[in-house]
Design a protein around this motif. Structure first.
Motif, PDB file in Angstrom:
ATOM      1  N   VAL A 199       0.861  -1.189   0.000  1.00 52.86           N
ATOM      2  CA  VAL A 199       0.000   0.000   0.000  1.00 52.86           C
ATOM      3  C   VAL A 199       0.890   1.229   0.000  1.00 52.86           C
ATOM      4  O   VAL A 199       1.592   1.501   0.974  1.00 52.86           O
ATOM      5  N   VAL A 200       0.892   1.932  -1.121  1.00 51.96           N
ATOM      6  CA  VAL A 200       1.703   3.138  -1.259  1.00 51.96           C
ATOM      7  C   VAL A 200       0.886   4.315  -0.753  1.00 51.96           C
ATOM      8  O   VAL A 200      -0.310   4.394  -1.013  1.00 51.96           O
ATOM      9  N   TYR A 201       1.506   5.210  -0.005  1.00 50.29           N
ATOM     10  CA  TYR A 201       0.747   6.413   0.372  1.00 50.29           C
ATOM     11  C   TYR A 201       1.623   7.647   0.395  1.00 50.29           C
ATOM     12  O   TYR A 201       2.840   7.579   0.563  1.00 50.29           O
ATOM     13  N   CYS A 202       0.963   8.795   0.200  1.00 55.44           N
ATOM     14  CA  CYS A 202       1.619  10.099   0.346  1.00 55.44           C
ATOM     15  C   CYS A 202       0.705  10.939   1.237  1.00 55.44           C
ATOM     16  O   CYS A 202      -0.025  10.403   2.054  1.00 55.44           O
ATOM     17  N   THR A 203       0.705  12.265   1.050  1.00 54.52           N
ATOM     18  CA  THR A 203      -0.107  13.074   1.959  1.00 54.52           C
ATOM     19  C   THR A 203      -1.582  13.000   1.593  1.00 54.52           C
ATOM     20  O   THR A 203      -2.436  12.808   2.446  1.00 54.52           O
ATOM     21  N   ARG A 204      -1.883  13.138   0.295  1.00 53.33           N
ATOM     22  CA  ARG A 204      -3.289  13.137  -0.109  1.00 53.33           C
ATOM     23  C   ARG A 204      -3.605  12.139  -1.220  1.00 53.33           C
ATOM     24  O   ARG A 204      -4.740  12.053  -1.661  1.00 53.33           O
ATOM     25  N   GLY A 205      -2.621  11.436  -1.723  1.00 52.10           N
ATOM     26  CA  GLY A 205      -2.912  10.378  -2.685  1.00 52.10           C
ATOM     27  C   GLY A 205      -2.422  10.626  -4.100  1.00 52.10           C
ATOM     28  O   GLY A 205      -2.427   9.720  -4.923  1.00 52.10           O
ATOM     29  N   THR A 206      -1.988  11.855  -4.411  1.00 57.82           N
ATOM     30  CA  THR A 206      -1.614  12.151  -5.797  1.00 57.82           C
ATOM     31  C   THR A 206      -0.230  11.606  -6.136  1.00 57.82           C
ATOM     32  O   THR A 206      -0.053  10.917  -7.145  1.00 57.82           O
TER      33      THR A 206
END
Ligand SMILES: [Zn+2]
Length: 363
Positions: free
Chosen positions: A320-327
């Motif tokens: 599951v890759v994630y960043c701050t808001r998904g972009t």
């Protein structure tokens, strides 16, 4: 036909007249997307008396849409966009048919939708949809009014399968590099509105021209561009390429593109939190990671992923890759999925949407 009186202001134009107005009343127009472009396209077309107006969108109205998507009101937040759009358009013109399709344009519905309409408006904001729409326009022989806005630049053109180039004459394939930034590429509402208004104008010109040929010149084979920083505007001539990989083919032989992203790839936070043994990959920069991350996650910034670095044991467990808001996460997930790694997911909404606890790094 007393209703025609409401269209007096456009019927009085010799280029439209009663013949053009009747043509508009018979026309069926599909608008892909009820976002910033659709918010301008749809009310103008409803106002102009297009006989049947269909809008397809799979999103809900968010507070951050209201800055540019002027079709919606604060009270519409969390409603499906299609539902809110149909209500607004029916309130504007009860004399025409307005149809809402809550969903996304895909390979399964594109033939039915394109064959059922006379003109298609591309109000989408992603390359998968733009290329699917452009290819389907060639395959099913329907003119497509294209629009796009990035930053301060806007572009509008008409892809008419009978007379001009197609999108792939311009761009043979969708760009593969995405802007690696979590904040969505910024945009100002009025510029999106301008591009959408111009798209509505092109639809009207295309339809009216069928009644009165030769009086108007829709943007077929010409790309209108505007740089709103300077307000420099140009109409660039674009030509049909004889070796185009799409429009040089027999339309029946056109193979519609598959989405470059596996639709199962996005994962909702509540679903992700149920995964056993998943690798949570935080692709933000180290300072963002230090300020708070999902407990148990690993940090590998997107910049290093793009340079070729990979987490250990990738592919042996769901990731599951994630960043701050998904972009940024979408870019990273796409990159890993395109390399063939199985079970790659992008956390929808990013860390901001994560319901569980966060951990800060002690330094
Ligand atoms: Zn072409």
């Amino acid at each position: 036909m007393t209703d025609l009186a409401r269209y007096d202001r456009q019927m009085v134009l010799p280029e439209v007249g009663e013949a053009g107005q009747r043509r508009l009343a018979q026309a069926r127009v599909l608008c892909i997307g009820a976002g910033g472009l659709g918010s301008a396209v749809l009310p103008y077309l409803a106002g102009a008396g297009i006989g049947r107006l269909t809008v397809i969108d799979d999103d809900r109205v968010e507070a951050s849409n209201l800055q540019r998507q002027v079709l919606f009101r604060e009270a519409d937040q969390q409603r499906p966009k299609v539902e809110a759009a149909v209500d607004a358009l029916r309130a504007l013109n009860s004399g025409i048919e307005i149809v809402g399709e809550n969903g996304r344009l895909d390979r399964d519905n594109v033939q039915r939708l394109f064959e059922d309409h006379d003109v298609i408006v591309d109000g989408s904001d992603n390359f998968d949809t733009k290329f699917l729409a452009a290819d389907a326009a060639v395959k099913f022989g329907v003119p497509l009014v294209y629009g796009s806005v990035t930053g301060f630049e806007a572009q509008v053109t008409v892809f008419d399968p009978d007379h001009g180039p197609c999108l792939r004459c311009l761009f043979p394939s969708p760009p593969t590099s995405w802007v690696p930034n979590c904040a969505e590429a910024g945009v100002l509402g009025p510029l999106v509105g301008m591009a959408g208004s111009l798209q509505a104008m092109q639809v009207i010109q295309l339809i009216v021209s069928q009644a009165l040929p030769g009086r108007l010149e829709p943007l077929i084979g010409r790309l209108w561009t505007l740089d709103a920083r300077s307000m420099d505007s140009h109409c660039l001539r674009i030509r049909k390429r004889p070796d185009c990989g799409l429009c040089s083919l027999d339309p029946a032989a056109v193979e519609l593109p598959r989405p470059s992203r596996d639709p199962g790839q996005d994962i909702a936070p509540n679903e992700a939190s149920q995964l056993d043994d998943a690798l949570f990959l935080d692709i933000r920069e180290p300072d963002e990671w230090a300020a708070g991350h999902i407990p148990g996650a690993e940090n590998l910034p997107l910049s290093r992923l793009l340079e070729g670095e990979r987490p250990a044991r990738l592919g042996e467990r769901p990731c599951v890759v994630y960043c701050t808001r998904g972009t940024r996460g979408e870019t990273a997930a796409r990159l890993l999925a395109e390399e063939g790694h199985p079970r790659i997911h992008n956390l929808l909404g990013g860390l901001a949407a994560w319901p569980g606890p966060r951990r800060q790094t002690d330094r």
